[in-house]
Write a protein that holds these residues in place. Structure first.
Motif, PDB file in Angstrom:
ATOM      1  N   GLN A 359       0.813  -1.216   0.000  1.00 20.65           N
ATOM      2  CA  GLN A 359       0.000   0.000   0.000  1.00 20.65           C
ATOM      3  C   GLN A 359       0.848   1.268   0.000  1.00 20.65           C
ATOM      4  N   LYS A 360       1.866   1.329   0.854  1.00 22.28           N
ATOM      5  CA  LYS A 360       2.666   2.541   0.938  1.00 22.28           C
ATOM      6  C   LYS A 360       3.381   2.858  -0.374  1.00 22.28           C
ATOM      7  N   PRO A 361       4.107   1.911  -0.997  1.00 28.17           N
ATOM      8  CA  PRO A 361       4.719   2.229  -2.298  1.00 28.17           C
ATOM      9  C   PRO A 361       3.703   2.522  -3.388  1.00 28.17           C
ATOM     10  N   ALA A 362       2.521   1.902  -3.308  1.00 26.58           N
ATOM     11  CA  ALA A 362       1.481   2.181  -4.308  1.00 26.58           C
ATOM     12  C   ALA A 362       1.020   3.630  -4.206  1.00 26.58           C
ATOM     13  N   MET A 363       0.793   4.097  -2.973  1.00 23.03           N
ATOM     14  CA  MET A 363       0.382   5.489  -2.763  1.00 23.03           C
ATOM     15  C   MET A 363       1.458   6.457  -3.257  1.00 23.03           C
ATOM     16  N   GLN A 364       2.711   6.137  -2.963  1.00 19.63           N
ATOM     17  CA  GLN A 364       3.804   7.013  -3.378  1.00 19.63           C
ATOM     18  C   GLN A 364       3.926   7.042  -4.897  1.00 19.63           C
ATOM     19  N   THR A 365       3.747   5.883  -5.525  1.00 19.16           N
ATOM     20  CA  THR A 365       3.797   5.825  -6.989  1.00 19.16           C
ATOM     21  C   THR A 365       2.703   6.674  -7.608  1.00 19.16           C
ATOM     22  N   LEU A 366       1.486   6.585  -7.056  1.00 18.25           N
ATOM     23  CA  LEU A 366       0.384   7.412  -7.554  1.00 18.25           C
ATOM     24  C   LEU A 366       0.734   8.898  -7.439  1.00 18.25           C
ATOM     25  N   LYS A 367       1.286   9.272  -6.300  1.00 16.91           N
ATOM     26  CA  LYS A 367       1.665  10.675  -6.087  1.00 16.91           C
ATOM     27  C   LYS A 367       2.710  11.111  -7.109  1.00 16.91           C
ATOM     28  N   ASP A 368       3.699  10.241  -7.350  1.00 15.32           N
ATOM     29  CA  ASP A 368       4.758  10.577  -8.311  1.00 15.32           C
ATOM     30  C   ASP A 368       4.204  10.720  -9.724  1.00 15.32           C
ATOM     31  N   VAL A 369       3.304   9.796 -10.093  1.00 16.94           N
ATOM     32  CA  VAL A 369       2.723   9.838 -11.440  1.00 16.94           C
ATOM     33  C   VAL A 369       1.892  11.103 -11.628  1.00 16.94           C
ATOM     34  N   GLN A 370       1.072  11.436 -10.625  1.00 16.92           N
ATOM     35  CA  GLN A 370       0.260  12.641 -10.734  1.00 16.92           C
ATOM     36  C   GLN A 370       1.133  13.886 -10.840  1.00 16.92           C
ATOM     37  N   GLY A 371       2.224  13.910 -10.056  1.00 14.48           N
ATOM     38  CA  GLY A 371       3.125  15.058 -10.131  1.00 14.48           C
ATOM     39  C   GLY A 371       3.767  15.190 -11.491  1.00 14.48           C
ATOM     40  N   THR A 372       4.139  14.041 -12.077  1.00 13.59           N
ATOM     41  CA  THR A 372       4.747  14.058 -13.413  1.00 13.59           C
ATOM     42  C   THR A 372       3.752  14.542 -14.465  1.00 13.59           C
ATOM     43  N   VAL A 373       2.545  14.023 -14.361  1.00 12.64           N
ATOM     44  CA  VAL A 373       1.510  14.411 -15.326  1.00 12.64           C
ATOM     45  C   VAL A 373       1.246  15.917 -15.271  1.00 12.64           C
ATOM     46  N   TYR A 374       1.029  16.439 -14.088  1.00  9.62           N
ATOM     47  CA  TYR A 374       0.666  17.841 -13.949  1.00  9.62           C
ATOM     48  C   TYR A 374       1.833  18.767 -14.284  1.00  9.62           C
ATOM     49  N   SER A 375       3.055  18.341 -13.939  1.00  8.67           N
ATOM     50  CA  SER A 375       4.217  19.219 -14.120  1.00  8.67           C
ATOM     51  C   SER A 375       4.730  19.239 -15.555  1.00  8.67           C
ATOM     52  N   PHE A 376       4.874  18.059 -16.150  1.00  8.76           N
ATOM     53  CA  PHE A 376       5.553  17.988 -17.438  1.00  8.76           C
ATOM     54  C   PHE A 376       4.596  18.006 -18.627  1.00  8.76           C
ATOM     55  N   LEU A 377       3.412  17.441 -18.467  1.00 10.34           N
ATOM     56  CA  LEU A 377       2.480  17.433 -19.586  1.00 10.34           C
ATOM     57  C   LEU A 377       1.448  18.544 -19.494  1.00 10.34           C
ATOM     58  N   ASN A 378       1.492  19.258 -18.356  1.00 10.84           N
ATOM     59  CA  ASN A 378       0.605  20.402 -18.174  1.00 10.84           C
ATOM     60  C   ASN A 378      -0.859  20.013 -18.368  1.00 10.84           C
ATOM     61  N   VAL A 379      -1.215  18.837 -17.855  1.00 14.15           N
ATOM     62  CA  VAL A 379      -2.568  18.329 -18.002  1.00 14.15           C
ATOM     63  C   VAL A 379      -3.432  18.864 -16.871  1.00 14.15           C
ATOM     64  N   GLN A 380      -4.603  19.305 -17.177  1.00  7.12           N
ATOM     65  CA  GLN A 380      -5.529  19.839 -16.186  1.00  7.12           C
ATOM     66  C   GLN A 380      -6.587  18.792 -15.848  1.00  7.12           C
ATOM     67  N   LEU A 381      -7.166  18.931 -14.656  1.00  5.28           N
ATOM     68  CA  LEU A 381      -8.175  17.973 -14.225  1.00  5.28           C
ATOM     69  C   LEU A 381      -9.391  17.944 -15.147  1.00  5.28           C
ATOM     70  N   LYS A 382      -9.646  19.070 -15.831  1.00  2.91           N
ATOM     71  CA  LYS A 382     -10.827  19.120 -16.685  1.00  2.91           C
ATOM     72  C   LYS A 382     -10.736  18.137 -17.847  1.00  2.91           C
ATOM     73  N   MET A 383      -9.498  17.688 -18.148  1.00  2.00           N
ATOM     74  CA  MET A 383      -9.330  16.703 -19.222  1.00  2.00           C
ATOM     75  C   MET A 383     -10.039  15.397 -18.895  1.00  2.00           C
TER      76      MET A 383
END
Length: 495
Positions: A359-383
């Protein structure tokens, strides 16, 4: 040389620990030995153990290095020592009057010092001052005891001449740690402050007639506060000390007996440390050889180390770790059972522990993926309006589902059929099995005890989750149509 390779992290090396009551003159003695000004003041000045490494160079400029808790700084101005040591203590013990057991190392290289390593410990106090914890005295004593209790440590006790030596806490602690006095050397300070008529008492102490010590006593006269106020440099203070003993009516004889002056102290400490190292080397050799032998025995368990081939990694982990874990659970949860039949609860306990750790690494992975998506691809939640997006609650749901040890999936059955796990008669495929892994049937034939196959079964069950199916979704940014985002939805995580 042993300290340079870091061996002191594994075993205790010979050293000198400096112990004294508050305002006993410890800092003055260390200043005289090192040739640099250390923090001074009233109350607790030394708030962390200070390892003072003096290294004599025949040629070259003065240099210093201070290090603690991963921080390391080299400097070339001796006047910086005071501020750097205070900063280190503040970083470790806070900007208060508390103490810390974290070690600060100050290494000084100079043509004007001797090869010597000393550890300065906080001064012993009895009554806490404002801002100090009520148990500050016990904290300091416990810290001192930690160092002076080691048989490899020479105890350097600093005692002022103008107090009753038999009542000093520092000497009492030294006697407790070293009852025979074989490791204790005492320094008498402040001989210029004794009352007239008390000189004979001091001579009796130095001669060992009051508290005998096998390493004896040395009396020194270091810079006092008035000397510092008058800005008398350390080298001049050494000359003044020699002049003081030469002209003293009672103490001049001590100078001739090599029991007075900082110069005599330096020679005495160097000789005592060298002799102590010589005596300790055979024991150190035994310790090192024993640790090497232990390390070699441990390495034998791993053969050539973990395999690099992917298909061999699973069996390696099973043999290296899971077997031991199963034996532990067998012992903890043993119940009514027949030979070759394992209790389901043991299997379930192991699976629960494995799944919970995800569970702990899964949560951290989700956090990392979301950070990558929002930071580098500039994807907004409205997508993701009306689109599926994995979140923490769903991860927790998946973990909870995996805690249910149950499957009707054909994947596990297929893996079992493809593996070497079978209940079979004969030993044609288990030639290397130990006799403890077998039982005899009514006809005297050898049968495999399947309890010993639990690790292999667990590994196969655990792999089922890795063979889950995924659906791939692609979304196009409606604003630019130039960036795409792809993610995978696990539609069958609980196989």
């Amino acid at each position: 040389s042993l300290r340079l390779i870091g061996i002191e992290k594994d075993m205790d090396l010979p050293s000198i620990a400096v112990v004294g009551d508050q305002s006993s003159g410890k800092s003055s003695v260390l200043e005289a030995l090192s040739g640099v000004g250390l923090p001074r003041g009233s109350g607790i000045v030394t708030r962390c153990p200070l390892e003072l490494k003096l290294r004599k160079f025949k040629k070259g400029p003065w240099s210093g290095t201070i290090s603690y808790c991963g921080h390391k700084e080299t400097f070339y101005d001796p006047s910086m020592v005071d501020n750097l040591v205070r900063k280190a203590q503040n970083d470790l013990a806070g900007n208060t009057v508390g103490i810390s057991d974290e070690l600060v190392t100050l290494e000084i290289s100079s043509p004007d010092v001797c090869d010597l390593t000393l550890i300065d410990l906080p001064g012993i106090t009895r009554v806490p001052v404002q801002g100090q914890p009520d148990d500050i005295a016990d904290q300091i004593k416990n810290l001192i005891q930690k160092y002076i209790s080691k048989s490899e440590t020479i105890i350097l006790v600093v005692v002022p001449c103008n107090v009753d030596i038999t009542t000093t806490e520092a000497l009492r602690m030294a006697q407790h740690a070293d009852p025979d006095g074989y490791r204790t050397l005492a320094i008498l300070t402040k001989p210029d402050l004794i009352d007239k008529g008390a000189e004979i008492d001091v001579l009796n102490i130095v001669q060992g007639r009051v508290v005998p010590l096998s390493k004896g006593y040395i009396i020194v006269r270091c810079r006092g506060q008035s000397d510092i106020n008058n800005k008398i440099p350390l080298d001049e203070a050494i000359d003044m000390e020699m002049e003081f003993f030469r002209n003293h009516r009672y103490f001049s004889s001590l100078l001739n007996d090599n029991k007075a002056s900082t110069l005599c102290l330096t020679k005495k400490l160097t000789k005592e440390l060298v002799d102590h190292i010589k005596k300790s080397l055979p024991h150190l050799t035994e310790q090192i050889n024993a640790r090497i032998l232990g390390a070699r025995e441990e390495l034998k368990k791993y053969d050539q180390g973990p395999p690099l081939e992917e298909e061999e990694m699973g069996p390696f982990l099973i043999n290296a770790k899971m077997t031991e874990m199963i034996e532990k659970y067998n012992e903890m949860h043993r119940g009514r059972e027949l030979l070759t039949f394992s209790e389901f609860i043991k299997f379930e306990y192991v699976i629960h522990d494995h799944v919970a750790a995800l569970q702990k690494p899964a949560m951290q992975t989700l956090k990392d993926v979301q950070g990558t998506v929002y930071s580098f691809l500039n994807v907004q939640l409205k997508m993701f309006r009306n689109k599926y997006f994995l979140n923490t609650s769903e991860i927790k749901e998946f973990i909870a589902m995996e805690h249910l040890v149950f499957t009707q999936d054909k994947v596990l059955q297929k893996k079992l059929e493809e593996s070497d796990i079978h209940q079979m008669t004969g030993l044609e495929r288990y030639e290397n099995l130990h006799e403890d892994d077998m039982v005899l049937n009514s006809k005297g034939c050898a049968l495999l005890d399947t309890r010993n196959l639990v690790p292999e079964k667990l590994a196969l069950y655990y792999e089922v989750g890795d063979s889950s199916c995924y659906e791939m979704y692609s979304f196009i940014d409606s604003d630019s149509h130039n960036h795409s985002f792809t993610y995978y939805k696990n539609v069958n995580l609980h196989a």
